[in-house]
Design a protein around this motif. Structure first.
Motif, short mmCIF file in Angstrom:
data_model
loop_
_atom_site.label_atom_id
_atom_site.label_comp_id
_atom_site.label_asym_id
_atom_site.label_seq_id
_atom_site.Cartn_x
_atom_site.Cartn_y
_atom_site.Cartn_z
N VAL A 83 -2.25 1.71 7.24
CA VAL A 83 -3.27 1.29 7.46
C VAL A 83 -4.80 1.32 7.05
CG1 VAL A 83 -4.22 0.79 9.70
CG2 VAL A 83 -1.77 1.31 9.33
N TYR A 84 -4.94 2.93 6.84
CA TYR A 84 -6.65 2.47 6.66
C TYR A 84 -7.05 2.40 5.09
CZ TYR A 84 -6.45 6.44 10.05
OH TYR A 84 -6.61 7.62 10.90
N GLU A 85 -6.12 2.34 3.72
CA GLU A 85 -5.81 1.80 2.73
C GLU A 85 -5.67 -0.23 2.79
OE1 GLU A 85 -3.65 1.13 -1.97
OE2 GLU A 85 -2.64 2.87 0.42
N SER A 116 1.02 -1.38 -0.05
CA SER A 116 0.44 0.12 0.38
C SER A 116 1.12 1.47 0.18
CB SER A 116 -0.61 0.25 1.13
OG SER A 116 -0.14 0.12 2.34
N GLU A 117 0.63 2.96 -0.46
CA GLU A 117 0.76 3.56 -0.53
C GLU A 117 -0.17 4.72 -0.30
OE1 GLU A 117 2.22 4.66 -4.18
OE2 GLU A 117 3.75 2.92 -4.65
N GLY A 118 -1.02 4.11 0.75
CA GLY A 118 -1.58 5.31 0.72
C GLY A 118 -2.64 6.22 -0.26
N PHE A 119 -4.31 6.54 0.25
CA PHE A 119 -5.05 6.91 -0.89
C PHE A 119 -4.45 7.98 -1.45
CE2 PHE A 119 -8.18 4.36 2.42
CZ PHE A 119 -8.55 3.81 1.10
N ALA A 120 -5.02 8.23 -3.15
CA ALA A 120 -4.77 9.74 -3.60
C ALA A 120 -4.88 10.76 -3.13
CB ALA A 120 -4.92 9.34 -4.61
N GLY A 121 -4.47 11.59 -2.75
CA GLY A 121 -4.53 13.51 -2.57
C GLY A 121 -4.46 12.91 -0.06
N SER A 122 -4.90 11.87 -0.38
CA SER A 122 -4.45 12.05 1.69
C SER A 122 -2.60 12.39 2.15
CB SER A 122 -4.93 10.30 1.99
OG SER A 122 -3.71 9.53 1.57
N LYS A 123 -3.07 12.26 3.02
CA LYS A 123 -1.38 12.85 3.89
C LYS A 123 -0.29 11.44 3.70
CE LYS A 123 0.50 14.45 8.12
NZ LYS A 123 -0.04 15.23 9.16
N LYS A 124 0.33 11.06 3.65
CA LYS A 124 1.35 10.79 3.87
C LYS A 124 1.76 10.29 4.72
CE LYS A 124 1.39 9.75 -0.35
NZ LYS A 124 1.15 8.61 -1.44
#
Length: 488
Positions: free
Chosen positions: A152-154, A138-146
């Protein structure tokens, strides 16, 4: 306080202390397994995946995933030790029934260990290992804070969607196959029905994988033993072979250094280099055999091969006897029990010796299955490399070992290696009550193991006799399909 209330309070206090003692023992056992598995994974992991460069969050994510892998590997090791620990505990309680220092070793503790292994196996297979894999990818949702929480959310969303997809597919398949309201309502009981049923399918896959890998692993172990141990000298002169090999090595080295092999210079030099490496390997093997002591040469190899033959032969005989029992007695079918009555009767007709033999056979079959798993062409790429195993391969190895080890108790009981009945949820598998599946499983295992044993031993003896008599040096007739081309 009247005597009745005092007695009830004493009983509750005793139950409380027993429960606390069991929790402490289980915690210490699992902590020991976790530390051991941590050293094992650290030995194989790729250090560049965990190096921090400018507060790289990938290193922190990999460490979290590595902790989950260590937990899963500890559960796998616990599943391997589960049945031997139960058998040994029963024999110890039979031998020392009134010893004060082993009163902690009781049926409640063993039953609790079985339930914990089943729970942690489900947790690792269904949640922890998929979470570790998606977490590393995972890398995190687009536009979210890295950051780590974004990953974890993704990962949580992906796991939730995957769970809904699997549940939906099961719902649709159940509606097509069995359009019954009671069957569909059973899916609502997630813990009581769905997860045990899912683990039953995974266990069936693991038992089938053990069935395929164990005979192949037994054959591979004979080959590996022949390569690792020094074979005895049978009608052969090692000094003469070593002199010929050194002379051949020197001749090939001179041809390479002279650069005048033939007019096809590049091709012949490459072939000569490969030939030189093979000759050097043969020379080192001969030197090792020459330096070996007579005890190591004449006693080590025969004893190792006899042990392998004896263990394999005993396993086949036990399975064949169990097949006859299945035909004559319904009590030979594997079944589950909810109460572990330890210290009352031995689970082997040979007593403590038979119990020790059962433990040795369980470890031997597990080792054979792991060797066969990593030697098979489908899974040979999963073989870990020292200090060079990426995290995704570590996750794959942990999942594979967990599937194999969690199926080991069912595997051993289905083949009749032990008479110790399956405790807890291990005995709730639907296919254990099917006579045809159990009977066919025993027959296939006996047939495959016997075939591999006879084939391997026959070929090994034939090869050793041919080599000892020097028949491998005889010239073979050559048939030419076309005339040789003239060289320049």
């Amino acid at each position: 306080m009247d005597p009745a209330e005092h007695d009830a309070l004493a009983v509750r206090e005793q139950l409380f202390h027993e429960r606390v003692r069991e929790c402490i023992i289980c915690t210490l056992l699992f902590a020991s397994l976790y530390v051991l598995c941590h050293f094992v994974i650290t030995h194989f992991k790729k250090h560049t995946d965990f190096a921090e460069v400018h507060d790289d969050e990938d290193a922190a994510v990999n460490r979290i995933a590595l902790g989950l892998c260590t937990f899963t590997l500890a559960v796998s090791l616990g599943a391997v030790l589960l049945l031997p620990f139960s058998i040994v505990s029963n024999e110890v309680l039979l031998s020392f029934p009134h010893n004060y220092y082993i009163q902690w070793l009781n049926g409640s503790l063993v039953h609790g260990l079985w339930n914990l292994v089943f729970l942690f196996s489900n947790l690792s297979l269904v949640f922890l290992m998929p979470f570790a894999y998606f977490f590393t990818e995972s890398e995190g949702f687009a536009g979210s804070k890295k950051g780590i929480m974004a990953r974890v959310y993704e990962t949580s969303v992906v796991l939730l969607l995957l769970t809904l997809l699997v549940l939906g597919m099961v719902w649709v398949a159940l509606a097509i196959v069995d359009n019954d309201a009671a069957s569909r309502e059973s899916l609502y009981a997630l813990w009581e029905y769905y997860l045990p049923y899912l683990y039953s399918c995974i266990s069936l896959f693991g038992v089938l994988l053990l069935l395929l890998c164990t005979p192949f692993g037994l054959s591979t172990m004979f080959t590996v033993t022949g390569k690792l141990l020094v074979k005895p000298r049978l009608l052969e002169d090692l000094d003469e072979q070593l002199s010929c090999t050194r002379f051949e090595e020197a001749s090939v080295s001179r041809r390479i250094s002279s650069g005048k092999a033939s007019c096809w210079l590049n091709l012949d030099v490459e072939l000569l280099r490969e030939q030189l490496l093979a000759i050097q390997s043969k020379r080192r093997t001969l030197e090792l055999r020459r330096r070996a002591s007579p005890w190591q040469r004449n006693l080590g190899y025969p004893l190792a091969m006899l042990c392998l033959l004896a263990l394999t032969g005993i396993s086949v005989l036990i399975v064949c006897f169990h097949v006859l029992e299945l035909l004559l007695d319904d009590a030979a079918m594997p079944r589950g029990i909810q109460d572990a009555a330890l210290g009352q009767v031995s689970f082997s007709i040979l007593g403590s010796f038979g119990a020790a033999l059962q433990v040795v056979l369980i470890f031997y079959l597990m080792l054979s299955s792991v060797v066969g798993f990593y030697s098979s062409p489908l899974f040979t790429r999963l073989l870990p490399q020292r200090q060079d195993t990426p995290l995704t391969k570590i996750i794959g190895n942990c999942v594979s070992l967990l599937v194999l080890s969690s199926a080991l108790p069912v595997f051993s009981r289905t083949l009749g290696i032990t008479r110790f009945d399956l405790l807890g949820d291990f005995g709730r598998f639907n296919w254990l009550g099917n006579f045809y599946i159990v009977f066919l499983y025993n027959m296939v295992f006996a047939a495959l193991t016997t075939l591999c044993l006879v084939k391997k031993v026959t070929w090994a003896v034939q090869a050793e006799l041919i080599r000892a008599l020097g028949l491998h040096k005889l010239p073979l007739p050559v048939t030419r399909s076309r005339p040789l081309r003239e060289r320049c």
